[in-house]
Design an enzyme around this catalytic site. Structure first.
Site, PDB file in Angstrom:
ATOM      1  CB  SER A 272      -8.118  17.052  18.215  1.00 39.73           C
ATOM      2  OG  SER A 272      -9.176  17.838  18.720  1.00 39.73           O
TER       3      SER A 272
ATOM      4  N   GLY B 100     -11.957  18.955  20.143  1.00 40.30           N
ATOM      5  CA  GLY B 100     -11.518  19.908  21.153  1.00 40.30           C
ATOM      6  C   GLY B 100     -12.631  20.236  22.137  1.00 40.30           C
TER       7      GLY B 100
ATOM      8  CB  SER C  41     -13.629  28.808  10.006  1.00 40.20           C
ATOM      9  OG  SER C  41     -13.952  29.774  10.967  1.00 40.20           O
TER      10      SER C  41
ATOM     11  N   GLY D  52     -14.583  26.655  14.905  1.00 42.03           N
ATOM     12  CA  GLY D  52     -14.819  27.462  16.100  1.00 42.03           C
ATOM     13  C   GLY D  52     -15.048  26.627  17.349  1.00 42.03           C
TER      14      GLY D  52
ATOM     15  CG  ASN E 196      -5.987  23.371  20.491  1.00 39.20           C
ATOM     16  OD1 ASN E 196      -5.020  24.005  20.064  1.00 39.20           O
ATOM     17  ND2 ASN E 196      -7.163  23.374  19.899  1.00 39.20           N
TER      18      ASN E 196
ATOM     19  CB  CYS F 109      -8.013  28.625  20.901  1.00 43.02           C
ATOM     20  SG  CYS F 109      -8.239  26.901  21.083  1.00 43.02           S
TER      21      CYS F 109
HETATM   22  C1  FMN Z   1     -12.323  20.182  10.622  1.00 42.14           C
HETATM   23  C2  FMN Z   1     -11.155  20.242  11.568  1.00 42.14           C
HETATM   24  C3  FMN Z   1     -11.378  20.468  12.923  1.00 42.14           C
HETATM   25  C4  FMN Z   1     -10.303  20.521  13.822  1.00 42.14           C
HETATM   26  N1  FMN Z   1     -10.549  20.713  15.156  1.00 42.14           N
HETATM   27  C5  FMN Z   1      -9.497  20.677  16.033  1.00 42.14           C
HETATM   28  C6  FMN Z   1      -9.726  20.779  17.449  1.00 42.14           C
HETATM   29  O1  FMN Z   1     -10.869  20.883  17.919  1.00 42.14           O
HETATM   30  N2  FMN Z   1      -8.644  20.751  18.285  1.00 42.14           N
HETATM   31  C7  FMN Z   1      -7.361  20.616  17.792  1.00 42.14           C
HETATM   32  O2  FMN Z   1      -6.411  20.571  18.594  1.00 42.14           O
HETATM   33  N3  FMN Z   1      -7.132  20.494  16.463  1.00 42.14           N
HETATM   34  C8  FMN Z   1      -8.159  20.524  15.584  1.00 42.14           C
HETATM   35  N4  FMN Z   1      -7.918  20.385  14.241  1.00 42.14           N
HETATM   36  C9  FMN Z   1      -6.521  20.227  13.758  1.00 42.14           C
HETATM   37  C10 FMN Z   1      -6.174  18.758  13.513  1.00 42.14           C
HETATM   38  O3  FMN Z   1      -6.271  17.999  14.697  1.00 42.14           O
HETATM   39  C11 FMN Z   1      -4.746  18.632  12.938  1.00 42.14           C
HETATM   40  O4  FMN Z   1      -3.849  19.231  13.837  1.00 42.14           O
HETATM   41  C12 FMN Z   1      -4.598  19.325  11.585  1.00 42.14           C
HETATM   42  O5  FMN Z   1      -5.760  19.156  10.797  1.00 42.14           O
HETATM   43  C13 FMN Z   1      -3.375  18.821  10.800  1.00 42.14           C
HETATM   44  O6  FMN Z   1      -3.479  17.455  10.485  1.00 42.14           O
HETATM   45  P1  FMN Z   1      -4.064  16.905   9.075  1.00 42.14           P
HETATM   46  O7  FMN Z   1      -3.342  17.650   7.990  1.00 42.14           O
HETATM   47  O8  FMN Z   1      -3.797  15.425   9.093  1.00 42.14           O
HETATM   48  O9  FMN Z   1      -5.519  17.215   9.066  1.00 42.14           O
HETATM   49  C14 FMN Z   1      -8.980  20.353  13.333  1.00 42.14           C
HETATM   50  C15 FMN Z   1      -8.767  20.126  11.964  1.00 42.14           C
HETATM   51  C16 FMN Z   1      -9.832  20.069  11.080  1.00 42.14           C
HETATM   52  C17 FMN Z   1      -9.562  19.811   9.619  1.00 42.14           C
END
Ligand code: FMN
Length: 298
Positions: free
Chosen positions: A19, A44, A68, A70, A124, A127
């Site tokens: 996500s 999200g 960040s 948001g 999720n 937050c």
């Molecule tokens: C730019 C960005 C935006 C993210 N937005 C969300 C989100 O909206 N909802 C969510 O559950 N996790 C969000 N995450 C977390 C990722 O889904 C994931 O849990 C986290 O980045 C760890 O995995 P990775 O190391 O492979 O990136 C976001 C991560 C990044 C880098």
């Protein structure tokens, strides 16, 4: 051979876009075969549209990125109206990632998702800035229990709860969520982290701290997946710093039925295809007929 089953939902392979790192797939479609990847967890979604945070949103570190964002998103209803049909064209399973800052908003979002044919909700609970004492849902077990229970009462879909690595105790958190009715758990979300602009003598992010993801967090995420696998008996979707197929196999051996890939998509947009091919080659070489043979063997 690569198929995996999460609470009755069959994925063609265990590799899912994490996500927030893949939007709704649109921007990646020219570069990635969306029929090949196992699934996509949506950006999200919240009940009300969110424009996201001001100031810097992404910062690169030595071995990962901080973000960040948001929870910028068009709202659940706009997603259903404008993006869901696009996603439904492909074989990738759709997971609706639902975020929020108040319990009531989560419940209203779930009601809308309930009317669609999406099979899995990823809740999720990581937050910050929630009403209840300003405590993040994903930090305290009793708050997490309460929201998962209320969401459980609203949905018959597969309920996957996404855990925060910032939880006070990841094992107790996992147990609380399963007791409250989670069918599956995904972990981990980003780690609270800080970066400083030394010339401005200020934090880089307006919110001071931001979420760290990528290779830096992999060993800690793996440890948490193993710990959670040791104490609950539901399918786990592991993530955190998966950059290649070997990382994915590690997460499977630590107890993940499927994995999510996030930060790596920013470096190589079609990296999930390479990860899927690598897992398949490994299975052939090691004479593994089904991934369940190695899931949680550590
Ligand atoms: C730019 C960005 C935006 C993210 N937005 C969300 C989100 O909206 N909802 C969510 O559950 N996790 C969000 N995450 C977390 C990722 O889904 C994931 O849990 C986290 O980045 C760890 O995995 P990775 O190391 O492979 O990136 C976001 C991560 C990044 C880098």
């Amino acid at each position: 051979m690569l198929k995996v089953n999460i609470c009755g939902v069959e994925f063609n392979n265990p590799v899912i876009a994490a996500s927030g790192t893949f939007g709704f797939g649109r921007e990646f479609e020219p570069y990635v075969d969306l029929n090949k990847i196992g699934g996509i967890s949506t950006k999200g979604l919240t009940y009300y549209k969110k424009d996201g945070n001001e100031g810097r949103r992404i910062h690169e570190t030595a071995s990962g990125i901080m973000n960040s964002i948001g929870l910028q998103n068009p709202s659940v209803s706009e997603f259903i109206k404008n993006d869901l049909d696009f996603m439904k064209q492909f074989d990738a399973k759709i997971i609706a990632n639902i975020g929020g800052s108040q319990v009531e908003d989560y419940l209203k979002s779930i009601e809308l998702i309930e009317e669609t044919d999406i099979e899995i909700i990823e809740l999720n609970i990581s937050c910050p800035n929630v009403k209840e004492g300003g405590m993040a849902f994903g930090i305290k077990c009793d708050i997490a229990f309460d929201i998962v229970k209320k969401v459980r009462e609203k949905t018959n879909k597969v309920l996957m709860v996404k855990l925060s690595p910032n939880a006070e105790n990841i094992k107790e958190m996992a147990i609380s969520c399963v007791e409250a009715g989670a069918d599956s758990l995904s972990l981990v979300n980003t780690f609270n982290a800080l970066a400083i602009d030394i010339y401005k003598r200020k934090p880089i992010f307006k919110n001071v701290t931001a979420g760290l993801s990528g290779p830096a967090i992999k060993p800690i995420a793996l440890r948490m997946v193993k710990e959670v696998h040791d104490v609950v008996d539901v399918p786990i979707v592991g993530m955190g710093g998966i950059m290649d197929w070997q990382d994915a196999i590690e997460f499977i051996m630590a107890g993940s039925t499927a994995v999510q890939v996030g930060t790596a998509n920013f470096i190589q947009p079609n990296i999930m295809e390479d990860i899927i091919d690598g897992i398949e080659r490994f299975m052939i070489k090691e004479n593994i007929k089904d991934l369940s043979e190695i899931t949680g063997i550590i």
